[in-house]
Design a protein around this motif. Structure first.
Motif, mmCIF file in Angstrom:
data_model
loop_
_atom_site.group_PDB
_atom_site.id
_atom_site.type_symbol
_atom_site.label_atom_id
_atom_site.label_comp_id
_atom_site.label_asym_id
_atom_site.label_seq_id
_atom_site.Cartn_x
_atom_site.Cartn_y
_atom_site.Cartn_z
ATOM 1 N N ALA A 269 23.685 7.277 -3.924
ATOM 2 C CA ALA A 269 23.596 8.069 -5.152
ATOM 3 C C ALA A 269 22.263 7.889 -5.859
ATOM 4 C CB ALA A 269 24.734 7.687 -6.099
ATOM 5 N N VAL A 270 21.528 6.842 -5.471
ATOM 6 C CA VAL A 270 20.238 6.538 -6.102
ATOM 7 C C VAL A 270 19.074 6.709 -5.133
ATOM 8 C CG1 VAL A 270 18.895 4.737 -7.257
ATOM 9 C CG2 VAL A 270 21.350 4.884 -7.651
ATOM 10 N N ALA A 271 19.304 6.407 -3.842
ATOM 11 C CA ALA A 271 18.185 6.244 -2.911
ATOM 12 C C ALA A 271 18.085 7.296 -1.816
ATOM 13 C CB ALA A 271 18.259 4.855 -2.266
ATOM 14 N N SER A 272 19.044 8.201 -1.675
ATOM 15 C CA SER A 272 18.887 9.258 -0.672
ATOM 16 C C SER A 272 17.765 10.186 -1.118
ATOM 17 C CB SER A 272 20.182 10.047 -0.504
ATOM 18 O OG SER A 272 20.443 10.839 -1.651
ATOM 19 N N THR A 273 17.213 10.950 -0.197
ATOM 20 C CA THR A 273 16.111 11.848 -0.551
ATOM 21 C C THR A 273 16.546 12.869 -1.592
ATOM 22 O OG1 THR A 273 16.643 13.173 1.411
ATOM 23 C CG2 THR A 273 14.852 11.584 1.620
ATOM 24 N N GLN A 274 17.767 13.399 -1.461
ATOM 25 C CA GLN A 274 18.232 14.382 -2.438
ATOM 26 C C GLN A 274 18.444 13.740 -3.800
ATOM 27 O OE1 GLN A 274 18.455 17.809 -1.885
ATOM 28 N NE2 GLN A 274 18.503 17.678 -4.117
ATOM 29 N N ALA A 275 18.959 12.504 -3.808
ATOM 30 C CA ALA A 275 19.157 11.813 -5.081
ATOM 31 C C ALA A 275 17.828 11.594 -5.791
ATOM 32 C CB ALA A 275 19.864 10.480 -4.852
ATOM 33 N N ILE A 276 16.803 11.269 -5.019
ATOM 34 C CA ILE A 276 15.476 11.065 -5.610
ATOM 35 C C ILE A 276 14.958 12.370 -6.205
ATOM 36 C CG2 ILE A 276 13.055 10.621 -5.019
ATOM 37 C CD1 ILE A 276 14.140 8.471 -3.051
ATOM 38 N N VAL A 277 15.079 13.456 -5.445
ATOM 39 C CA VAL A 277 14.635 14.765 -5.948
ATOM 40 C C VAL A 277 15.385 15.125 -7.231
ATOM 41 C CG1 VAL A 277 14.585 17.239 -5.468
ATOM 42 C CG2 VAL A 277 13.906 15.619 -3.695
ATOM 43 N N ASP A 278 16.705 14.944 -7.202
ATOM 44 C CA ASP A 278 17.521 15.288 -8.375
ATOM 45 C C ASP A 278 17.078 14.509 -9.609
ATOM 46 O OD1 ASP A 278 18.989 17.010 -6.815
ATOM 47 O OD2 ASP A 278 20.694 15.647 -6.557
ATOM 48 N N GLN A 279 16.807 13.219 -9.420
ATOM 49 C CA GLN A 279 16.430 12.380 -10.564
ATOM 50 C C GLN A 279 15.065 12.769 -11.126
ATOM 51 O OE1 GLN A 279 17.671 7.963 -9.969
ATOM 52 N NE2 GLN A 279 17.763 8.875 -7.941
ATOM 53 N N VAL A 280 14.120 13.061 -10.231
ATOM 54 C CA VAL A 280 12.794 13.456 -10.719
ATOM 55 C C VAL A 280 12.871 14.825 -11.390
ATOM 56 C CG1 VAL A 280 10.388 13.910 -10.085
ATOM 57 C CG2 VAL A 280 11.634 12.058 -8.963
ATOM 58 N N GLN A 281 13.680 15.725 -10.855
ATOM 59 C CA GLN A 281 13.871 17.029 -11.505
ATOM 60 C C GLN A 281 14.433 16.861 -12.916
ATOM 61 O OE1 GLN A 281 16.416 19.272 -8.868
ATOM 62 N NE2 GLN A 281 14.710 20.091 -7.660
ATOM 63 N N SER B 279 14.366 3.166 8.985
ATOM 64 C CA SER B 279 13.890 4.426 9.541
ATOM 65 C C SER B 279 14.480 5.599 8.757
ATOM 66 C CB SER B 279 14.247 4.514 11.027
ATOM 67 O OG SER B 279 13.587 5.599 11.641
ATOM 68 N N GLY B 280 14.376 6.799 9.329
ATOM 69 C CA GLY B 280 14.845 8.009 8.663
ATOM 70 C C GLY B 280 13.694 8.747 8.010
ATOM 71 N N GLU B 281 13.935 10.013 7.659
ATOM 72 C CA GLU B 281 12.854 10.825 7.111
ATOM 73 C C GLU B 281 12.333 10.286 5.793
ATOM 74 O OE1 GLU B 281 16.659 13.393 6.381
ATOM 75 O OE2 GLU B 281 16.019 11.771 7.697
ATOM 76 N N GLY B 282 13.151 9.485 5.101
ATOM 77 C CA GLY B 282 12.725 8.924 3.823
ATOM 78 C C GLY B 282 11.603 7.909 3.933
ATOM 79 N N VAL B 283 11.380 7.334 5.118
ATOM 80 C CA VAL B 283 10.340 6.299 5.223
ATOM 81 C C VAL B 283 8.938 6.890 5.166
ATOM 82 C CG1 VAL B 283 11.854 4.758 6.529
ATOM 83 C CG2 VAL B 283 10.260 6.241 7.763
ATOM 84 N N ALA B 284 8.836 8.220 5.172
ATOM 85 C CA ALA B 284 7.515 8.833 4.992
ATOM 86 C C ALA B 284 6.933 8.441 3.634
ATOM 87 C CB ALA B 284 7.618 10.352 5.107
ATOM 88 N N ALA B 285 7.807 8.099 2.700
ATOM 89 C CA ALA B 285 7.353 7.659 1.378
ATOM 90 C C ALA B 285 7.595 6.165 1.189
ATOM 91 C CB ALA B 285 8.081 8.451 0.295
ATOM 92 N N TYR B 286 7.607 5.404 2.279
ATOM 93 C CA TYR B 286 7.972 3.993 2.198
ATOM 94 C C TYR B 286 7.043 3.197 1.291
ATOM 95 C CZ TYR B 286 9.487 -0.662 3.547
ATOM 96 O OH TYR B 286 9.965 -1.946 3.522
ATOM 97 N N ASP B 287 5.791 3.611 1.211
ATOM 98 C CA ASP B 287 4.860 2.873 0.358
ATOM 99 C C ASP B 287 5.328 2.837 -1.096
ATOM 100 O OD1 ASP B 287 4.169 5.763 0.750
ATOM 101 O OD2 ASP B 287 2.778 5.375 -0.896
ATOM 102 N N LEU B 288 6.135 3.837 -1.489
ATOM 103 C CA LEU B 288 6.640 3.877 -2.860
ATOM 104 C C LEU B 288 7.880 3.008 -3.052
ATOM 105 C CD1 LEU B 288 6.245 7.720 -3.420
ATOM 106 C CD2 LEU B 288 4.757 5.906 -4.321
ATOM 107 N N PHE B 289 8.546 2.656 -1.936
ATOM 108 C CA PHE B 289 9.735 1.796 -1.986
ATOM 109 C C PHE B 289 9.413 0.338 -1.700
ATOM 110 C CE2 PHE B 289 11.649 5.723 0.025
ATOM 111 C CZ PHE B 289 12.454 6.095 -1.038
ATOM 112 N N ALA B 290 8.394 0.118 -0.883
ATOM 113 C CA ALA B 290 8.220 -1.139 -0.160
ATOM 114 C C ALA B 290 8.313 -2.384 -1.038
ATOM 115 C CB ALA B 290 6.900 -1.125 0.604
#
Length: 395
Positions: free
Chosen positions: A262-274, A328-339
């Protein structure tokens, strides 16, 4: 020869050669925990039916007759793996060693079960037809198909109990695919299938225990413990995305609040920033761009996501004590922001020696997920599900 009717030691020999071969018979026996006599006995029918072959001297400088290497015959069987996403099918044809032969992707215009099954059948025909063979090549028929779907999947019964991204409930997918293609089919959760792939030929090779965490439309986890990928008593295991890690009021796809997903999926991130920016048209790429540009609101969303992931990953380390956790997963393309936050939360919550677990970031394209489905189908060839055939015996 029907491999499912052979003794377990035959499956063990084949699996050891698939994942670690080629090997001499002596080394094969050592790694499989079998006596030299047992190796000779179970190897004979596998040699006769062409599943394995002798490759020549090993090159070891030992006194006496040189030892002969034994390996699998990749061309003996072919398998198809298909990953179903909410808007696309990704398929791959592989040989017995799960080496890719050809791949194909096709869009899904509907998530209706019948439409998806017909699209799967068309993709199977594309992969197993002339496009799947070299010029002048005949090759064996496709032995079986491995189809992977996100969500609650019962591989034993071949049923998708619930897939939130497809909105499927109680779909007998394996039977439907078999009926549509005429080829034996197995299904499983996509992350478990990818874990099989990593165990066979990826970052899990040679490890006694490891976990794979995927971050994307959902947050999943596959676990391999003592060489076995865990499915759970009811086909549900590794649901890291639904581990409660905070109070939060964000509702997860499972209907609960406080879940990692609910917090860390790609859609959850998009929703929160929106929500924070008031921009309803903002995409994931936009959110990443804002965060990398230093936007405090966007960065705070990624920080919260990283902490939730770090807490979840620490829980996995505490529960099974893996040597390595692959992210892994498509979300790791932004891993530098999570790391940083992932590693900080992991270090805070991993208990004792569990903190020594290695974290490895490994971006994997969807083709690798499809390859996992094919590897799963190959694995079921010599380790069939209880009560189900291992497939046609004439291939």
């Amino acid at each position: 020869m029907n491999l499912s009717r052979q003794p377990p030691s035959a499956a063990l020999v084949l699996q050891t050669l698939l994942t670690q071969g080629p090997l001499t018979r002596a080394e094969l026996g050592r790694r499989a925990g079998l006596s030299s006599g047992a190796v000779t006995k179970v190897s004979a029918p596998l040699l006769d039916d062409g599943w394995i072959t002798e490759l020549g001297p090993s090159g070891d400088r030992q006194p006496g007759r040189p030892a002969t290497l034994v390996g699998v015959r990749p061309e003996r069987a072919r398998f198809i793996g298909i990953k179903i996403t909410s808007d696309e099918l990704i398929g791959m044809l592989v040989d017995l060693t799960a080496a890719p032969l050809t791949t194909h992707r096709t869009p899904l215009r509907s998530r209706d079960v019948g439409t998806v099954v017909r699209a799967v059948a068309r993709l199977v025909r594309t992969l197993s037809g002339p496009a799947g063979k070299g010029k002048g090549e005949s090759g064996p028929a496709v032995h079986s198909i491995g189809v992977t779907v996100s969500g609650d999947v019962d591989g034993l019964s071949g049923t998708v109990r619930y897939s939130p991204f497809l909105d499927w409930h109680g779909v007998r997918l394996a039977a439907l695919v078999e009926e549509a293609t005429g080829i034996p089919a197995v299904i499983d959760n996509d992350v478990r299938a990818l874990t099989v792939a990593e165990q066979w030929f990826g970052a899990g090779v040679g490890l006694s225990s490891f976990a794979l965490v995927t971050v994307g439309a959902g947050v999943g986890c596959g676990m391999s413990v003592e060489g076995r990928v865990i499915s759970g008593a009811y086909g549900v295991s590794g649901e890291l995305g639904h581990l409660p890690v905070g109070s939060g009021d964000r509702v997860c796809t499972c209907g609960n609040t406080g879940c990692v997903e609910a917090v860390a999926s790609t859609q959850a991130i998009v929703d929160q920033v929106q929500e924070q920016t008031g921009d309803a048209d903002l995409s994931l790429a936009d959110a990443v761009r804002l965060a990398r540009a230093g936007d405090a609101t966007a960065r705070a969303v990624f920080t919260r996501a990283g902490r939730a992931l770090g807490l979840g990953i620490a829980s996995v380390a505490n529960l099974i004590g893996p040597e390595r956790i692959i992210i892994s997963g498509e979300g790791v393309a932004a891993y530098d922001l999570f790391a940083d936050e992932i590693r900080r939360a992991f270090a805070d919550r991993a208990f004792g020696a569990a903190a020594r677990c290695e974290l490895v970031v490994r971006p994997l394209p969807f083709e690798t997920w499809a390859r996992g489905g094919a590897a799963m189908a190959a694995h079921r060839l010599f380790a069939p599900l209880p009560g189900r055939s291992a497939g046609a015996t004439g291939h």
